[in-house]
Design a protein around this motif. Structure first.
Motif, short mmCIF file in Angstrom:
data_model
loop_
_atom_site.label_atom_id
_atom_site.label_comp_id
_atom_site.label_asym_id
_atom_site.label_seq_id
_atom_site.Cartn_x
_atom_site.Cartn_y
_atom_site.Cartn_z
N THR A 90 -8.11 -5.94 -4.42
CA THR A 90 -8.47 -4.41 -3.94
C THR A 90 -7.27 -3.52 -4.17
OG1 THR A 90 -9.58 -5.29 -2.36
CG2 THR A 90 -8.97 -2.93 -1.95
N LEU A 91 -6.03 -3.77 -3.99
CA LEU A 91 -4.88 -3.12 -4.47
C LEU A 91 -4.51 -3.02 -5.69
CD1 LEU A 91 -2.36 -1.49 -3.34
CD2 LEU A 91 -1.11 -3.68 -3.41
N TYR A 92 -4.77 -4.02 -6.56
CA TYR A 92 -4.83 -3.81 -8.03
C TYR A 92 -5.70 -2.87 -8.70
CZ TYR A 92 -4.96 -5.50 -13.05
OH TYR A 92 -4.95 -5.32 -14.21
N GLU A 93 -7.00 -2.92 -8.11
CA GLU A 93 -8.06 -2.14 -8.77
C GLU A 93 -7.83 -0.66 -8.39
OE1 GLU A 93 -10.54 -2.85 -10.63
OE2 GLU A 93 -9.96 -4.88 -10.76
N HIS A 94 -7.10 -0.29 -7.06
CA HIS A 94 -6.74 0.92 -6.48
C HIS A 94 -5.64 1.45 -7.65
CE1 HIS A 94 -5.12 4.13 -4.23
NE2 HIS A 94 -3.96 3.45 -4.27
N LEU A 95 -4.85 0.93 -7.98
CA LEU A 95 -3.61 0.68 -9.01
C LEU A 95 -4.30 1.27 -10.21
CD1 LEU A 95 -0.80 -1.34 -8.03
CD2 LEU A 95 -0.82 1.11 -7.77
N LEU A 96 -5.28 0.43 -10.69
CA LEU A 96 -5.89 0.78 -12.22
C LEU A 96 -6.48 2.08 -12.04
CD1 LEU A 96 -7.66 -2.56 -13.11
CD2 LEU A 96 -5.66 -1.38 -14.21
N ARG A 97 -7.23 2.54 -10.89
CA ARG A 97 -7.84 3.96 -10.96
C ARG A 97 -6.83 4.70 -10.54
NH1 ARG A 97 -10.74 0.98 -7.19
NH2 ARG A 97 -9.63 2.01 -5.35
N ARG A 98 -5.87 4.84 -9.84
CA ARG A 98 -4.95 5.82 -9.75
C ARG A 98 -4.14 5.99 -10.96
NH1 ARG A 98 -1.44 8.34 -5.80
NH2 ARG A 98 0.66 7.75 -6.11
N TRP A 155 0.78 -1.15 -0.10
CA TRP A 155 0.11 -0.02 -0.05
C TRP A 155 1.06 1.19 -0.07
CZ3 TRP A 155 -4.59 0.65 -1.50
CH2 TRP A 155 -5.47 -0.41 -1.60
N THR A 156 1.86 1.28 0.80
CA THR A 156 2.99 2.37 0.67
C THR A 156 3.58 2.61 -0.79
OG1 THR A 156 3.42 2.01 2.85
CG2 THR A 156 5.04 3.17 1.61
N TYR A 157 3.73 1.61 -1.53
CA TYR A 157 4.38 1.64 -2.63
C TYR A 157 3.28 2.01 -3.82
CZ TYR A 157 6.32 0.37 -7.15
OH TYR A 157 6.60 0.33 -8.67
N ALA A 158 1.85 1.43 -3.59
CA ALA A 158 0.94 1.91 -4.38
C ALA A 158 0.64 3.34 -4.21
CB ALA A 158 -0.33 0.90 -3.90
N ASN A 159 0.93 4.00 -3.33
CA ASN A 159 0.26 5.31 -2.99
C ASN A 159 1.60 6.25 -3.19
OD1 ASN A 159 -2.50 5.46 -2.54
ND2 ASN A 159 -1.85 4.14 -0.86
N SER A 160 2.94 5.71 -3.80
CA SER A 160 4.24 6.51 -3.87
C SER A 160 4.13 7.48 -5.07
CB SER A 160 5.48 5.71 -3.82
OG SER A 160 5.64 5.02 -4.96
N ARG A 161 5.20 8.11 -5.52
CA ARG A 161 5.24 8.86 -6.62
C ARG A 161 5.65 7.73 -7.74
NH1 ARG A 161 10.51 10.18 -8.02
NH2 ARG A 161 12.05 9.62 -6.35
N PHE A 162 6.23 6.72 -7.60
CA PHE A 162 6.29 5.80 -8.35
C PHE A 162 5.21 4.94 -9.15
CE2 PHE A 162 10.06 5.71 -5.34
CZ PHE A 162 10.98 6.32 -6.13
N THR A 163 4.17 5.14 -8.59
CA THR A 163 2.90 4.59 -9.13
C THR A 163 1.72 5.55 -9.71
OG1 THR A 163 1.83 4.18 -6.98
CG2 THR A 163 3.30 2.42 -7.98
N ASN A 164 2.24 6.73 -9.82
CA ASN A 164 1.43 7.83 -10.25
C ASN A 164 1.45 8.42 -11.60
OD1 ASN A 164 -0.41 10.15 -10.26
ND2 ASN A 164 0.81 11.04 -8.62
N ASN A 165 0.98 7.69 -12.55
CA ASN A 165 0.86 8.28 -14.01
C ASN A 165 2.35 8.82 -14.54
OD1 ASN A 165 -2.24 8.31 -14.40
ND2 ASN A 165 -2.07 9.32 -12.60
#
Length: 170
Positions: free
Chosen positions: A137-145, A47-57
């Motif tokens: 849940t995390l995968y879907e979060h990353l898809l949305r993000r 979750w920390t990785y999923a919300n980092s700058r490395f996973t933001n478009n």
């Protein structure tokens, strides 16, 4: 860059955003903040990785020349338009999903030689991103993000020199 210069040959390699955000993610920060995905990342590390700058478009930020972090799933669609405008000006768009075939075609057009696989390590078969993440849940979060990045990638496949899905369908 003078994109209209008639002797300019520009190339961009596009990549599925979900695959890209998992590329080298085991060592992305060099500090271990996000854990090591090859050794098993905890739910908190994921979750920390999923919300980092490395996973933001990422690709969208680069292609739109944004100087600031984008806003995940709430990223302004104007960034998508800026990225598309740039991609329309690029001479060759190559999709990493079929990079060897794309480079061979590029070499053929440019009268270059290319007889061997160019990027043999891409032949490593990774599990699909959803499986690698292991949490729907995390995968879907990353898809949305990354929805704006995904939108640009899906659109840019129409510009690609080689239609990778036609190769995969054989």
């Amino acid at each position: 860059t003078d994109w209209e210069y008639n002797e300019l040959v520009s190339v961009v390699i596009i990549r599925d955003p979900m695959d890209r955000l998992l590329a080298k993610d085991a060592t992305i920060d060099g500090k271990g903040i996000y854990g090591d995905s090859t050794k098993g990342r905890s739910a908190q590390e994921w979750w920390t990785y999923a919300n980092s700058r490395f996973t933001n478009n990422y690709a969208l930020r680069v292609l739109s020349s944004s100087r600031k972090e984008l806003d995940g799933e709430n990223t302004d669609p104007r960034f998508v338009q800026k990225a598309k405008e740039l991609l329309k000006r690029v001479t060759f768009v190559l999709d990493q999903a079929c990079l060897d075939e794309s480079i061979r075609e590029f070499a053929n057009i440019m009268n270059l030689t290319s007889d061997a696989p160019v990027h043999a390590d891409l032949k490593r078969v990774h599990k699909p991103a959803r499986e690698r993440i292991g949490n729907d849940t995390l995968y879907e979060h990353l898809l949305r993000r990354n929805r704006r990045d995904i939108e640009v990638y899906e659109w840019s496949k129409k510009l690609a020199l080689v239609n990778c899905s036609a190769i995969e369908d054989r």
